[in-house]
Design an enzyme around this catalytic site. Sequence first.
Site, PDB file in Angstrom:
ATOM      1  N   VAL A   1       4.959  -2.690  -0.590  1.00  0.00           N
ATOM      2  CA  VAL A   1       3.472  -3.132  -0.953  1.00  0.00           C
ATOM      3  C   VAL A   1       2.644  -1.897  -0.619  1.00  0.00           C
ATOM      4  O   VAL A   1       3.034  -1.174   0.571  1.00  0.00           O
ATOM      5  CB  VAL A   1       3.163  -4.233  -0.155  1.00  0.00           C
ATOM      6  CG1 VAL A   1       3.360  -3.966   1.407  1.00  0.00           C
ATOM      7  CG2 VAL A   1       1.737  -4.673  -0.213  1.00  0.00           C
ATOM      8  N   SER A   2       1.652  -1.378  -1.603  1.00  0.00           N
ATOM      9  CA  SER A   2       0.882  -0.347  -1.134  1.00  0.00           C
ATOM     10  C   SER A   2      -0.379  -0.875  -0.234  1.00  0.00           C
ATOM     11  O   SER A   2      -0.475  -1.948  -0.249  1.00  0.00           O
ATOM     12  CB  SER A   2       0.312   0.130  -2.405  1.00  0.00           C
ATOM     13  OG  SER A   2      -0.401  -0.662  -3.042  1.00  0.00           O
ATOM     14  N   THR A   3      -1.034   0.273   0.112  1.00  0.00           N
ATOM     15  CA  THR A   3      -2.106  -0.376   1.163  1.00  0.00           C
ATOM     16  C   THR A   3      -3.202  -0.951   0.421  1.00  0.00           C
ATOM     17  O   THR A   3      -3.590  -2.106   1.100  1.00  0.00           O
ATOM     18  CB  THR A   3      -2.750   0.973   1.751  1.00  0.00           C
ATOM     19  OG1 THR A   3      -1.798   1.909   2.361  1.00  0.00           O
ATOM     20  CG2 THR A   3      -3.760   0.569   2.568  1.00  0.00           C
ATOM     21  N   GLU A   4      -3.460  -0.772  -0.780  1.00  0.00           N
ATOM     22  CA  GLU A   4      -4.539  -1.637  -1.415  1.00  0.00           C
ATOM     23  C   GLU A   4      -4.004  -2.973  -1.842  1.00  0.00           C
ATOM     24  O   GLU A   4      -4.865  -3.728  -2.003  1.00  0.00           O
ATOM     25  CB  GLU A   4      -5.038  -0.673  -2.491  1.00  0.00           C
ATOM     26  CG  GLU A   4      -3.941  -0.528  -3.731  1.00  0.00           C
ATOM     27  CD  GLU A   4      -3.276   0.853  -3.639  1.00  0.00           C
ATOM     28  OE1 GLU A   4      -2.673   1.226  -4.420  1.00  0.00           O
ATOM     29  OE2 GLU A   4      -3.424   1.171  -2.555  1.00  0.00           O
ATOM     30  N   GLU A   5      -2.864  -3.497  -1.823  1.00  0.00           N
ATOM     31  CA  GLU A   5      -2.127  -4.364  -2.393  1.00  0.00           C
ATOM     32  C   GLU A   5      -1.908  -5.500  -1.012  1.00  0.00           C
ATOM     33  O   GLU A   5      -1.658  -6.567  -1.096  1.00  0.00           O
ATOM     34  CB  GLU A   5      -1.013  -4.232  -2.876  1.00  0.00           C
ATOM     35  CG  GLU A   5      -0.996  -3.489  -4.147  1.00  0.00           C
ATOM     36  CD  GLU A   5       0.255  -3.097  -4.707  1.00  0.00           C
ATOM     37  OE1 GLU A   5       0.508  -2.888  -6.071  1.00  0.00           O
ATOM     38  OE2 GLU A   5       1.414  -2.863  -4.095  1.00  0.00           O
TER      39      GLU A   5
END
Length: 557
Positions: free
Chosen positions: A22-26
Amino acid sequence: MPPRKQANTDPLVTHVGIYARVSTEEQAEQGYSIEAQLETLRSQCKMEQKVVFREYVDAGISGKTIEKRPALRELLRDIEEGKIQEVLVWKLDRISRKTSDLLFIMDQLNRYNVKFRSHSEKNFETDTAAGKMTFQMFGVIAEFQRNTIVENVKMGMKQRARNGKWNGGQVLGYDVVEIPVAKGKDSVLHVNAIEAELVRKIFSMYASGRGLKSIANELNHDGFKTKPNKPFSHVSIKTIINNPLYIGKIRYNVRENWSEKRRKGINPEPIIADGEHEPIITQYLWDAVQKLYSKKAVTAPRVFNGTYLLTGMMRCPDCGATLVAHRTKDTLKNGTKIVRRYYVCSNFRAKGSRVCTSNTVKADFAEQYVTERIAEVVQKPKVLEDIVARINKNRVKNVVPLQKEVEAIGKELKTLDSQKQKYFKLYESDVVDNNFLIERLNELKQKHDALYLRKTEAENQLNDSISEPVPLQQVRQILSKFQEMLETAPIETQKNLLQTIVKQIHVKKGQKFEGIELEFDDKVTACFLGLAPSTQAVAGAFAFSKQKFPLQYTLVI
C-alpha cells in the site's frame, strides 16, 4: 533479519508467497489496507488448503519501481531459490504499476515455474498466450492510472506553490501546522521564535565575512542542531543562506524527476512566488548575503594536481568516518610557496571540531608507510611466512567445534523430518484438521530453516578452514608482482593498484598504524598472476587468465 527459508522439497504441500503493498496516499482508502489484503489472502489459502510460506509486505511504498521495495525483492529471490510454487496478490497493481517491471516479474515466474494469481482479477494464467496478454493489459492500465495520479498531484502542488502555499517538509525557523479548511486540513508555516533567531544569526555571521565551515563549527560547539536534530555542516549552512523562504518566498520545483535524475535534474525556471508565511530576515540582509555568496562562489583556478593514493582506505580512529584529502599552502621564509598534503576526518572537515577532531595524517607519511611495509613483507620471507602461518593456525583451530556443531544440527533436522511425517499421518487419518496441520508445518518449517541456515554457515566455515589454507607461495608471488608494478606505474595506475589489493589501512591516533588489511580473491590473483599486465594503462592491470584460484581470504600485514 529473520533466517532465510529453504526450498520446498515436499510435493504434497503448495507453498504460497503472499504479497501485499500500500502506498502512502492509499493508506486511508477502503479495502487497500495491508491487514485487509493479508486477511483476504490468508483466508483464500486456507480454503484451498495451501500453506502460506511467507507474507511479503511493502507498507507505505509506491509501486513505481522494484528497486525501493525490499519485500518484493525478497520475494523474487525466494522464487529463484525454489522456495514457493505460487504468488498470490489482492490485486494486480499491488505487485507493480509499471509495465516493464510486470513483464520482468512475469518472466521470472515462468522461468521458475511459479504460478501467479490475483484475488480480484481472476481466471488468467501467465503460462498461456491469452493469460500473458491479459496480464500485460492490466499492467498497462495500472501504469496509466499511476501516471495520471502523479501528473494530477504535481499539477496541484505547483498551483499551491504559485498561490504561496507550503508543500510540506521540515525547515529550520518554522513549524508546520495543520489548520482546518473547507475540504479537510491544510499545512501552513508558523515562525518558531527560537529557531528564527538562529536563522538570523546564521545570515548575520555570513554577512560579516564568516565562512560556511566556520559558522557550522561554532554552531556545533554551542550545541545547536539542524531541524532533523543533527550537527550542522557547511552544506546545511549553504542551504539555509540560499533559501528565499526566509524572506517570505515560496520556491518549488527546483529539481525535476528526482528519482531518475537526482541532482542533475535542475530546473532552470523554478516556481518562486510570494508566500503566505511570515519572513524571518529582511530583504536588505538577504541581498547582502547573496551578493557576498556570489563573489565567494567564483573559485580560483586549481594550481595543485597532486593525487591522493589512499583515498577511501583509511578511517578516523575516533568516529569511523573516512579520511579524506586535504591540503594547505605555506610560504617559507625565503618566499617559496609549497603545498602540503594530508588526510583528515571527513566529519571534522564538513562539520567542525564539535563533531570530531581532525586526526590528521600526512599523506606522504601514510603512502610511504604502505609501500615500504609491502616491500618489507616481500623482501623478508620470514615476516610473510609468520603472518600466513598464524592465520592458518587459527583457521584449523576452529575445525573440531564446527564439526561437532554440524553433526548435532544434522541429528536435529532428522528429528524434525520425523515429526513432519507423523503430522501427515494424523491428517490422513482425519485425527487433525487442515488448519492444525498448516500451523504445525509452519512451526516445523521455521525451526528447520533456522537450523539449516546455521548448518550451511558452519559447513562453509568448516570447508574454508580445512580445505583452503592461505597459500604462502601464491601470496608471495602476488605481492612481489604488485610491488614491481607499483614502482613503475604512473601515478593514476598506482592508485588503482592499491585500491585493488588494499581493503583497509588501520589507523590509530597520533599518525600511527596498526596494519594494512590486504584482500585476495580470484580477481586480485588473476590481476597479478594472470596474463602479463601493463602498468601503463589501468585496464591492462586487470587481465584475467583461465587458471582457477582459491577462495577469498585476507591478510593483515
